[in-house]
Design a protein around this motif. Structure first.
Motif, PDB file in Angstrom:
ATOM      1  N   VAL A 143       0.819  -1.204   0.000  1.00 50.85           N
ATOM      2  CA  VAL A 143       0.000   0.000   0.000  1.00 50.85           C
ATOM      3  C   VAL A 143       0.859   1.263   0.000  1.00 50.85           C
ATOM      4  O   VAL A 143       0.485   2.277  -0.602  1.00 50.85           O
ATOM      5  CB  VAL A 143      -1.003   0.029   1.170  1.00 50.85           C
ATOM      6  CG1 VAL A 143      -2.024  -1.086   1.036  1.00 50.85           C
ATOM      7  CG2 VAL A 143      -0.301  -0.039   2.509  1.00 50.85           C
ATOM      8  N   LEU A 146       1.715   1.987  -3.487  1.00 53.48           N
ATOM      9  CA  LEU A 146       0.574   2.570  -4.198  1.00 53.48           C
ATOM     10  C   LEU A 146       0.378   4.034  -3.811  1.00 53.48           C
ATOM     11  O   LEU A 146       0.025   4.863  -4.654  1.00 53.48           O
ATOM     12  CB  LEU A 146      -0.688   1.763  -3.906  1.00 53.48           C
ATOM     13  CG  LEU A 146      -0.691   0.319  -4.440  1.00 53.48           C
ATOM     14  CD1 LEU A 146      -1.932  -0.424  -3.948  1.00 53.48           C
ATOM     15  CD2 LEU A 146      -0.620   0.292  -5.954  1.00 53.48           C
ATOM     16  N   VAL A 147       0.615   4.355  -2.547  1.00 53.72           N
ATOM     17  CA  VAL A 147       0.532   5.753  -2.115  1.00 53.72           C
ATOM     18  C   VAL A 147       1.620   6.577  -2.807  1.00 53.72           C
ATOM     19  O   VAL A 147       1.370   7.686  -3.293  1.00 53.72           O
ATOM     20  CB  VAL A 147       0.662   5.855  -0.579  1.00 53.72           C
ATOM     21  CG1 VAL A 147       0.826   7.322  -0.153  1.00 53.72           C
ATOM     22  CG2 VAL A 147      -0.551   5.247   0.111  1.00 53.72           C
ATOM     23  N   GLU A 151      -1.609   6.268  -6.500  1.00 51.26           N
ATOM     24  CA  GLU A 151      -2.765   5.432  -6.806  1.00 51.26           C
ATOM     25  C   GLU A 151      -3.690   5.251  -5.611  1.00 51.26           C
ATOM     26  O   GLU A 151      -4.820   4.783  -5.760  1.00 51.26           O
ATOM     27  CB  GLU A 151      -2.287   4.064  -7.319  1.00 51.26           C
ATOM     28  CG  GLU A 151      -1.487   4.157  -8.614  1.00 51.26           C
ATOM     29  CD  GLU A 151      -0.938   2.812  -9.064  1.00 51.26           C
ATOM     30  OE1 GLU A 151      -1.544   1.782  -8.700  1.00 51.26           O
ATOM     31  OE2 GLU A 151       0.091   2.787  -9.758  1.00 51.26           O
ATOM     32  N   LEU A 152      -3.203   5.577  -4.410  1.00 52.18           N
ATOM     33  CA  LEU A 152      -4.007   5.526  -3.202  1.00 52.18           C
ATOM     34  C   LEU A 152      -3.723   6.771  -2.376  1.00 52.18           C
ATOM     35  O   LEU A 152      -2.599   7.281  -2.376  1.00 52.18           O
ATOM     36  CB  LEU A 152      -3.652   4.302  -2.344  1.00 52.18           C
ATOM     37  CG  LEU A 152      -4.174   2.917  -2.713  1.00 52.18           C
ATOM     38  CD1 LEU A 152      -3.660   1.907  -1.696  1.00 52.18           C
ATOM     39  CD2 LEU A 152      -5.680   2.879  -2.774  1.00 52.18           C
ATOM     40  N   THR A 153      -4.731   7.246  -1.659  1.00 51.49           N
ATOM     41  CA  THR A 153      -4.497   8.288  -0.669  1.00 51.49           C
ATOM     42  C   THR A 153      -4.089   7.608   0.643  1.00 51.49           C
ATOM     43  O   THR A 153      -4.371   6.417   0.850  1.00 51.49           O
ATOM     44  CB  THR A 153      -5.765   9.116  -0.428  1.00 51.49           C
ATOM     45  OG1 THR A 153      -6.757   8.281   0.206  1.00 51.49           O
ATOM     46  CG2 THR A 153      -6.313   9.663  -1.740  1.00 51.49           C
ATOM     47  N   GLU A 156      -7.075   6.000   2.198  1.00 50.52           N
ATOM     48  CA  GLU A 156      -7.462   4.753   1.529  1.00 50.52           C
ATOM     49  C   GLU A 156      -6.519   3.613   1.916  1.00 50.52           C
ATOM     50  O   GLU A 156      -6.946   2.462   2.062  1.00 50.52           O
ATOM     51  CB  GLU A 156      -7.463   4.947   0.017  1.00 50.52           C
ATOM     52  CG  GLU A 156      -8.583   5.839  -0.500  1.00 50.52           C
ATOM     53  CD  GLU A 156      -8.423   6.190  -1.975  1.00 50.52           C
ATOM     54  OE1 GLU A 156      -9.456   6.505  -2.614  1.00 50.52           O
ATOM     55  OE2 GLU A 156      -7.279   6.148  -2.487  1.00 50.52           O
ATOM     56  N   ALA A 157      -5.252   3.945   2.074  1.00 51.75           N
ATOM     57  CA  ALA A 157      -4.267   2.924   2.444  1.00 51.75           C
ATOM     58  C   ALA A 157      -4.569   2.313   3.807  1.00 51.75           C
ATOM     59  O   ALA A 157      -4.334   1.124   4.034  1.00 51.75           O
ATOM     60  CB  ALA A 157      -2.865   3.531   2.438  1.00 51.75           C
ATOM     61  N   HIS A 160      -7.088  -0.464   3.236  1.00 53.29           N
ATOM     62  CA  HIS A 160      -6.888  -1.321   2.062  1.00 53.29           C
ATOM     63  C   HIS A 160      -6.736  -2.781   2.494  1.00 53.29           C
ATOM     64  O   HIS A 160      -6.058  -3.078   3.491  1.00 53.29           O
ATOM     65  CB  HIS A 160      -5.649  -0.868   1.296  1.00 53.29           C
ATOM     66  CG  HIS A 160      -5.561  -1.412  -0.096  1.00 53.29           C
ATOM     67  ND1 HIS A 160      -5.108  -2.689  -0.365  1.00 53.29           N
ATOM     68  CD2 HIS A 160      -5.875  -0.860  -1.295  1.00 53.29           C
ATOM     69  CE1 HIS A 160      -5.140  -2.890  -1.669  1.00 53.29           C
ATOM     70  NE2 HIS A 160      -5.596  -1.805  -2.254  1.00 53.29           N
ATOM     71  N   LYS A 163      -3.169  -4.090   3.127  1.00 48.94           N
ATOM     72  CA  LYS A 163      -2.382  -3.202   3.979  1.00 48.94           C
ATOM     73  C   LYS A 163      -1.179  -3.910   4.613  1.00 48.94           C
ATOM     74  O   LYS A 163      -0.129  -3.312   4.808  1.00 48.94           O
ATOM     75  CB  LYS A 163      -3.279  -2.622   5.081  1.00 48.94           C
ATOM     76  CG  LYS A 163      -2.558  -1.701   6.039  1.00 48.94           C
ATOM     77  CD  LYS A 163      -3.508  -1.158   7.093  1.00 48.94           C
ATOM     78  CE  LYS A 163      -2.788  -0.264   8.071  1.00 48.94           C
ATOM     79  NZ  LYS A 163      -3.685   0.272   9.111  1.00 48.94           N
TER      80      LYS A 163
END
Length: 244
Positions: A143, A146-147, A151-153, A156-157, A160, A163
């Motif tokens: 995650v 992705l942050v 791609e993620l805030t 959101e992480a 997830h 995680k």
């Protein structure tokens, strides 16, 4: 005067504790602390965390000296982690019961007015200065990647489903890359080393208050109690290093 204290608990859900911590004061202003969080099955996680802790602890006790320069301390820390990785990896390869085992690691070495950190995985180190806390480590996790890519805030992480998927661990590959950094130790400041069983519940704006409360009490137990009060879904470990 350097002070270290730590506590660990299996949590409210897990049947056993695969977290291990170790801390040692070698001289008045020389010491270290580490937290390992094992992974890879009921027995294998225990083994990976224990071996990692023992190897790194042995290397530091044997070679860490107060007159060492920054580069020497860095080399010692990274070589100790590499040695632990080699042993855990070899055991995992030689015993099917241990296949895939590994461990996170956060390590802090304090020498004089400086502290040095190295980490692998998603256990964390925070620095506390007065009423401010700063996360010094960056999770080696799916995650977080992705942050970093946008791609993620961060919010959101936090929720997830992947995680807890980490991208680096001690012992899962022939070689491991640990992140390293060094900082001046803040006057009357502190470091918090913890497993994700605690950091999953921490709110950035409250870390300093919680740690300062622990320092006043001379114990990391309030942080353990806090994680348990929030559900204690994982093993939880907290180690505090302070300079006054």
């Amino acid at each position: 005067m350097l002070k270290v204290t730590g506590e660990t608990h299996k949590g409210a859900v897990r049947p056993q504790n695969q977290d291990i911590f170790r801390c040692s004061i070698l001289q008045e202003d020389l010491g270290y602390a580490m937290v390992c969080d094992g992974m890879g099955g009921e027995k294998a996680g225990d083994i990976a965390a224990a071996v990692t802790t023992e190897v790194v602890d042995r290397c530091l006790k044997k070679s860490l000296r107060p007159d060492m320069g920054v580069n020497s301390i860095r080399s010692l820390m990274l070589s100790a982690i590499s040695a632990a990785n080699a042993i855990v990896y070899e055991q995992a390869q030689n015993d099917p019961d241990f296949s895939g085992m590994g461990s996170t690691l956060v390590l802090a070495v304090v020498s004089g007015h400086m502290f040095h950190i190295a980490h692998v995985g998603d256990s964390r180190i925070y620095m506390i200065e007065g009423e401010e806390a700063t996360q010094l480590t960056r999770d080696h996790s799916m995650v977080q990647m992705l942050v970093d890519r946008g791609e993620l805030t961060p919010d959101e992480a936090e929720v997830h489903p992947q995680k807890h998927y980490i991208t680096r661990a001690v012992g899962v590959a022939p070689r491991v890359e640990a992140d390293y950094a060094e900082y001046p130790f803040p006057e009357c400041g502190a470091l918090l080393l913890c497993s994700d069983g605690l950091s999953n519940y921490l709110k950035a704006e409250k870390v300093a208050t919680q740690v300062n409360d622990c320092l006043k009490r001379g114990s990391a137990q309030p942080l353990i109690d806090f994680a348990l009060s929030q559900g204690g879904a994982d093993n939880v470990t907290a180690v505090l290093v302070s300079a006054c």
